[in-house]
Design a protein around this motif. Structure first.
Motif, mmCIF file in Angstrom:
data_model
loop_
_atom_site.group_PDB
_atom_site.id
_atom_site.type_symbol
_atom_site.label_atom_id
_atom_site.label_comp_id
_atom_site.label_asym_id
_atom_site.label_seq_id
_atom_site.Cartn_x
_atom_site.Cartn_y
_atom_site.Cartn_z
ATOM 1 N N GLY A 47 0.795 -1.211 0.000
ATOM 2 C CA GLY A 47 0.000 0.000 0.000
ATOM 3 C C GLY A 47 0.827 1.260 0.000
ATOM 4 N N LYS A 48 2.151 1.139 -0.010
ATOM 5 C CA LYS A 48 3.035 2.295 0.052
ATOM 6 C C LYS A 48 3.650 2.548 -1.317
ATOM 7 C CE LYS A 48 7.395 3.707 2.213
ATOM 8 N NZ LYS A 48 8.444 3.284 3.154
ATOM 9 N N ILE A 49 3.661 3.790 -1.746
ATOM 10 C CA ILE A 49 4.276 4.147 -3.020
ATOM 11 C C ILE A 49 5.783 4.235 -2.841
ATOM 12 C CG2 ILE A 49 4.494 5.949 -4.762
ATOM 13 C CD1 ILE A 49 1.588 6.623 -4.319
ATOM 14 N N GLN A 50 6.499 3.418 -3.582
ATOM 15 C CA GLN A 50 7.955 3.452 -3.567
ATOM 16 C C GLN A 50 8.397 4.220 -4.805
ATOM 17 O OE1 GLN A 50 9.746 2.617 -1.155
ATOM 18 N NE2 GLN A 50 9.057 0.736 -0.130
ATOM 19 N N PHE A 51 8.715 5.498 -4.646
ATOM 20 C CA PHE A 51 9.090 6.287 -5.816
ATOM 21 C C PHE A 51 10.603 6.363 -5.960
ATOM 22 C CE2 PHE A 51 8.558 9.324 -2.359
ATOM 23 C CZ PHE A 51 9.636 10.169 -2.491
ATOM 24 N N ARG A 52 11.023 6.425 -7.190
ATOM 25 C CA ARG A 52 12.439 6.461 -7.543
ATOM 26 C C ARG A 52 13.009 7.860 -7.304
ATOM 27 N NH1 ARG A 52 15.314 3.598 -11.851
ATOM 28 N NH2 ARG A 52 13.331 2.651 -12.458
ATOM 29 N N SER A 53 14.217 7.932 -6.780
ATOM 30 C CA SER A 53 14.875 9.231 -6.651
ATOM 31 C C SER A 53 15.288 9.724 -8.027
ATOM 32 C CB SER A 53 16.092 9.129 -5.733
ATOM 33 O OG SER A 53 17.047 8.249 -6.287
ATOM 34 N N GLN A 54 15.317 11.041 -8.170
ATOM 35 C CA GLN A 54 15.548 11.621 -9.489
ATOM 36 C C GLN A 54 16.418 12.860 -9.355
ATOM 37 O OE1 GLN A 54 14.694 10.562 -12.563
ATOM 38 N NE2 GLN A 54 15.834 12.325 -13.347
ATOM 39 N N SER A 55 17.294 13.067 -10.324
ATOM 40 C CA SER A 55 18.096 14.283 -10.369
ATOM 41 C C SER A 55 17.672 15.092 -11.585
ATOM 42 C CB SER A 55 19.588 13.949 -10.445
ATOM 43 O OG SER A 55 19.864 13.225 -11.630
ATOM 44 N N GLY A 56 18.100 16.339 -11.618
ATOM 45 C CA GLY A 56 17.744 17.197 -12.733
ATOM 46 C C GLY A 56 17.565 18.626 -12.278
ATOM 47 N N LEU A 57 17.228 19.495 -13.219
ATOM 48 C CA LEU A 57 17.122 20.925 -12.946
ATOM 49 C C LEU A 57 16.092 21.230 -11.870
ATOM 50 C CD1 LEU A 57 17.757 23.889 -13.634
ATOM 51 C CD2 LEU A 57 16.019 23.752 -15.433
ATOM 52 N N PHE A 58 14.880 20.736 -12.041
ATOM 53 C CA PHE A 58 13.825 21.068 -11.092
ATOM 54 C C PHE A 58 14.072 20.426 -9.733
ATOM 55 C CE2 PHE A 58 11.631 21.701 -15.177
ATOM 56 C CZ PHE A 58 11.220 23.004 -14.995
ATOM 57 N N GLN A 59 14.703 19.268 -9.716
ATOM 58 C CA GLN A 59 15.004 18.645 -8.434
ATOM 59 C C GLN A 59 16.114 19.385 -7.701
ATOM 60 O OE1 GLN A 59 12.642 16.392 -7.497
ATOM 61 N NE2 GLN A 59 12.037 17.267 -9.481
ATOM 62 N N ARG A 60 17.042 19.967 -8.440
ATOM 63 C CA ARG A 60 18.064 20.798 -7.780
ATOM 64 C C ARG A 60 17.424 22.043 -7.186
ATOM 65 N NH1 ARG A 60 21.156 19.192 -12.346
ATOM 66 N NH2 ARG A 60 20.697 21.154 -13.445
ATOM 67 N N TRP A 61 16.502 22.637 -7.930
ATOM 68 C CA TRP A 61 15.789 23.802 -7.398
ATOM 69 C C TRP A 61 14.990 23.420 -6.155
ATOM 70 C CZ3 TRP A 61 13.319 26.639 -12.221
ATOM 71 C CH2 TRP A 61 14.351 27.227 -12.966
ATOM 72 N N ARG A 62 14.278 22.304 -6.237
ATOM 73 C CA ARG A 62 13.460 21.889 -5.098
ATOM 74 C C ARG A 62 14.325 21.560 -3.887
ATOM 75 N NH1 ARG A 62 12.855 17.729 -2.738
ATOM 76 N NH2 ARG A 62 13.949 16.519 -4.323
ATOM 77 N N SER A 63 15.434 20.860 -4.111
ATOM 78 C CA SER A 63 16.313 20.511 -2.998
ATOM 79 C C SER A 63 16.936 21.747 -2.368
ATOM 80 C CB SER A 63 17.407 19.548 -3.486
ATOM 81 O OG SER A 63 16.850 18.340 -3.952
ATOM 82 N N ALA A 64 17.373 22.687 -3.203
ATOM 83 C CA ALA A 64 17.992 23.910 -2.677
ATOM 84 C C ALA A 64 16.968 24.742 -1.908
ATOM 85 C CB ALA A 64 18.600 24.725 -3.811
#
Length: 495
Positions: A47-64
């Motif tokens: 019942g749990k969504i196991q999502f893959r980690s992802q890199s990229g432009l928007f993920q760098r913005w979101r992480s920062a």
């Protein structure tokens, strides 16, 4: 965030083993252009969504952005200002300190304007960029990704986590789970301390909590928010966005055809299907790698169109762009764009009626809030008459009225105040000066006296004035100049 796992679309699929859009193992012949493959769903485990980690432009913005906001959340209570915690909700004394400003329950209207302005600001942003708040600024999203990062460190990549969930209990599985949940609990406890540090002095709270010497209520509230964080970010995750957050339900009412959201270009992508790199095909650009589904934290397929579950985190945009680059296709098959943008319609903002409406409403609210702040007084005055007798005659034949003045110093510094009374009668005031400590309220009984010969009516209007005064620079000692003043009307009674 960790780097993304090697996406399946980056590996050249063979004609025999490439999965079809329906999930069947056989994909030897390409689907016809008239038949649209059904989308896959995110893989779940228990019942749990196991999502893959992802890199990229928007993920760098979101992480920062997330790292900056989380750091700000924890560090703000440790900033000192004029010998006191800069931001502090002092519930015991019913004060809110915001750097050099003290707010009281009587300033509730100002706080209300702040919330109204924030709401309209959110509506304004939603009109143009959709749920960008959810994807890049929402605490639930930031803590979810942070907990998911810790989970990946202990349990491995997405596929490894799915296999671990299916595996029987063993020493290795128990060790990984204990490490993950212990780290989650520590992060949750720090989050609880970070939240309560806005209500209890931070420099005292953290040592007290971790040395087990904090008071009962401080400890109870810290652990209450720690448990909430542990459940929300560790277990519920996307369920908070899908079922608990009201914003997900009404945000679509603020959308129009020009609102930019994470959008799949179906005209360019369909019909989708696997293919070899650089192979001639009649299919659309979507290679049906399913990465856009695997990286989605809410488990949706963006190719099915606009859905309220989408939080606009941009993970699918980064994943799709990597796949497009790998196959030599143009980027932005999935992109932050609008329905009108896909059709090439991009009118200037000032030609949009909603832009003008929301903009004027937001400016009006900010202007009203500014006027409210500018008119806010640092002195509070409340005048109460003696209710037991309207007036008294003194032994000298004077008429006397008694009042109780409640004066509050709403600043963070000691202040000197001057008392005055004005009206139609020549009145004598029993006291003319008072000194009040920062944030304190004094109750000052005063008497006014008037000669009977000066009284023309049984009810005379008068005005009490309390003015702050400071020493005038460049003058003799004892000289003063008035700064701020407040007044309140009252009545003088006589026979």
């Amino acid at each position: 965030m960790p780097s993304s796992e090697e996406p399946s679309a980056h590996k050249e699929p063979s004609a025999k083993k490439a999965p079809s859009a329906s999930g069947e193992p056989s994909a030897q012949k390409e689907p016809s252009a008239s038949k649209k493959p059904s989308s896959k769903t995110a893989a779940k485990s228990g019942g749990k969504i196991q999502f893959r980690s992802q890199s990229g432009l928007f993920q760098r913005w979101r992480s920062a952005t997330g790292a900056g906001l989380i750091a700000l959340f924890f560090l703000l209570p440790f900033i000192s200002w004029q010998g006191r915690q800069a931001i502090w909700f002092d519930l015991g004394n019913q004060q809110f300190y915001f750097f050099g400003t003290s707010l009281w329950p009587q300033d509730f209207t100002l706080l209300a304007w702040v919330f109204i302005a924030a709401a309209f600001g959110l509506f304004f942003v939603t009109l143009f960029w959709g749920r960008v708040w959810c994807g890049f600024l929402c605490p639930q999203t930031q803590w979810t990704f942070m907990f998911a990062w810790v989970e990946e460190k202990f349990e491995g990549s997405r596929n490894q986590r799915i296999n671990l969930d299916k595996a029987p209990w063993s020493r290795e599985k128990l060790t990984k789970r204990l490490g993950k949940h212990s780290s989650w609990l520590l992060m949750s406890l720090l989050t609880g301390c970070g939240f309560i540090a806005y209500f209890v002095p931070a420099r005292e709270l953290y040592p007290a909590i971790f040395s087990f010497s904090a008071g009962f209520w401080d400890t109870a509230w810290v652990w209450f928010f720690a448990i909430c964080t542990y459940l929300n970010a560790g277990w519920m995750r996307e369920q908070m966005c899908l079922h608990c957050c009201p914003y997900a339900r009404f945000q679509s009412a603020m959308f129009d055809e020009f609102t930019k959201t994470v959008t799949y270009d179906a005209t360019r992508g369909e019909s989708r299907g696997p293919r070899k790199r650089k192979a001639a095909t009649d299919l659309g650009d979507c290679v049906d790698c399913n990465l856009c589904v695997e990286v989605c934290p809410t488990g949706i397929d963006i190719r099915n169109g606009l859905q309220y579950e989408c939080i606009n985190c941009g993970a699918c945009v980064d994943a799709c762009n990597q796949t497009m680059a790998n196959f030599g296709y143009k980027p932005d098959l999935i992109a932050f764009t609008s329905e009108a943008g896909l059709k090439g319609k991009t009118p200037p903002l000032w030609q949009r009626k909603r832009f003008i409406g929301y903009g004027l409403a937001l400016l009006a609210i900010l202007g009203t809030m500014g006027l409210d702040m500018a008119s806010r007084s640092s002195i509070e005055l409340n005048v109460l008459r003696d209710r037991q007798s309207l007036y008294r005659e003194t032994t000298g034949g004077q008429i006397e009225n008694t009042y109780l003045l409640k004066i509050r110093n709403k600043t963070q510094q000691p202040r000197e105040y001057r008392l005055a009374v004005s009206g139609t009668l020549p009145l004598a005031l029993s006291k003319t000066e008072v000194s009040i400590a920062p944030g304190e309220q004094v109750e000052l009984p005063l008497t006014l006296t008037a000669a009977p010969a000066d009284i023309q009516t049984s009810r005379s209007k008068l005005t009490f004035t309390v003015s702050e005064f400071v020493s005038a620079s460049g003058t003799e000692p004892g000289a003063a100049e008035e700064a701020e003043a407040v007044s309140q009307d009252s009545v003088f009674f006589a026979p």
